[in-house]
Design an enzyme around this catalytic site. Structure first.
Site, short mmCIF file in Angstrom:
data_model
loop_
_atom_site.label_atom_id
_atom_site.label_comp_id
_atom_site.label_asym_id
_atom_site.label_seq_id
_atom_site.Cartn_x
_atom_site.Cartn_y
_atom_site.Cartn_z
N SER A 125 64.66 34.99 37.67
CA SER A 125 63.05 34.99 38.73
C SER A 125 62.97 34.80 36.48
O SER A 125 63.54 34.33 36.29
CB SER A 125 62.97 36.63 38.00
OG SER A 125 62.00 37.20 37.39
N TYR A 138 64.67 45.06 33.00
CA TYR A 138 64.70 43.96 33.60
C TYR A 138 64.63 42.76 33.69
O TYR A 138 65.80 42.53 33.93
CB TYR A 138 63.30 44.10 34.84
CG TYR A 138 63.65 43.06 36.32
CD1 TYR A 138 64.61 43.22 37.60
CD2 TYR A 138 62.59 41.67 36.52
CE1 TYR A 138 64.58 42.27 37.99
CE2 TYR A 138 63.22 40.78 37.04
CZ TYR A 138 63.33 41.06 38.38
OH TYR A 138 64.01 40.68 39.19
#
Length: 251
Positions: A125, A138
């Site tokens: 990501s 995250y």
């Protein structure tokens, strides 16, 4: 035709990628913690695979047979400032997003090394190279994944096995809908989140990300890192030119 194993194929990016690769004629092994969520996928195999369970991983790899490409997509997310993040939840994210990805890669690697060909494709990501308030756990799990993957790229250079990190920007996959979140009483950090969510026009669809991942499966060679989507390309380019000695916030 390649034989491709995908984790986290029950929904979102994983499911769309399974569909896209099957349309392109590849042998697809779709996996999920609950194989019933894979019903309706027109793929070669639908298997149970919980990336946090070594026995599950071993059984799925044994059933899958020959694998040419492993797409590591399974993951989890929650929202909380660092102070409000339960340590058990941080550990859960690492177990799924980081350790789980490496656990499956370890199980797949022996056959790739023996054949001296194959590809590990980790869905990371832009959060694997940037941070946002409320997203530390995250991001940390993805930053750690990027370190493992880059090390693998060095270690596997002489074995004919490619490693690549796909780095999408925000995706309308449903992962952010009703996301688990934590906050402190009378939250002193509330002002950090007053701006609302991510505008829809800034999001890629799961199908757009899936097409990019399928292209990476089919390319003869791949770079270590690949931004996916215009937002990712913009943010990561800005990250690369930002001062190293100051925090960087995407804009």
């Amino acid at each position: 035709m390649s034989s491709i194993l995908i984790t986290g194929a029950s929904r979102g990016i994983g499911r769309a990628t399974a569909v896209e690769l099957a349309k392109r004629g590849h042998r697809v092994i779709a996996t999920a913690r609950d194989p019933r969520t894979l019903d309706g996928l027109d793929v070669d195999l639908r298997l149970r695979l919980d990336v946090t369970d070594q026995a599950d991983v071993d059984a799925a790899i044994a059933q899958a047979g020959e694998i040419d490409t492993f797409i590591s997509n399974a993951g989890a997310i929650f929202a909380a400032t660092v102070e409000a993040s339960p340590t058990a939840e941080i550990e859960r994210l690492y177990a799924q997003n980081t350790v789980g990805a490496i656990r499956v890669a370890q199980a797949v690697l022996p056959q790739l090394r023996r054949r001296r060909e194959g590809r590990l494709l980790f869905v990371s990501s832009i959060a694997g190279r940037t941070v946002l308030p409320g997203n530390a756990a995250y991001s940390a799990s993805k930053w750690a994944l990027e370190a493992f993957a880059e090390t693998l790229a060095v270690e596997l250079a002489g074995f004919g096995v490619d490693v690549t990190l796909a780095e999408p920007g925000p995706v309308s996959s449903g992962a952010l809908d009703g996301m688990l979140s934590y906050s402190l009483p009378d939250d002193p950090y509330a002002a950090l989140f007053a701006g609302g969510g991510i505008p829809a026009e800034m999001m890629s669809s799961p199908e757009q990300v899936a097409a990019a991942l399928a292209d990476l499966v089919e390319q003869p060679t791949v770079p270590l890192r690949v931004p996916i989507g215009p937002v990712a390309a913009h943010v990561l380019a800005a990250r690369d030119t930002a001062p190293y000695d100051q925090p960087f916030l995407p804009s």
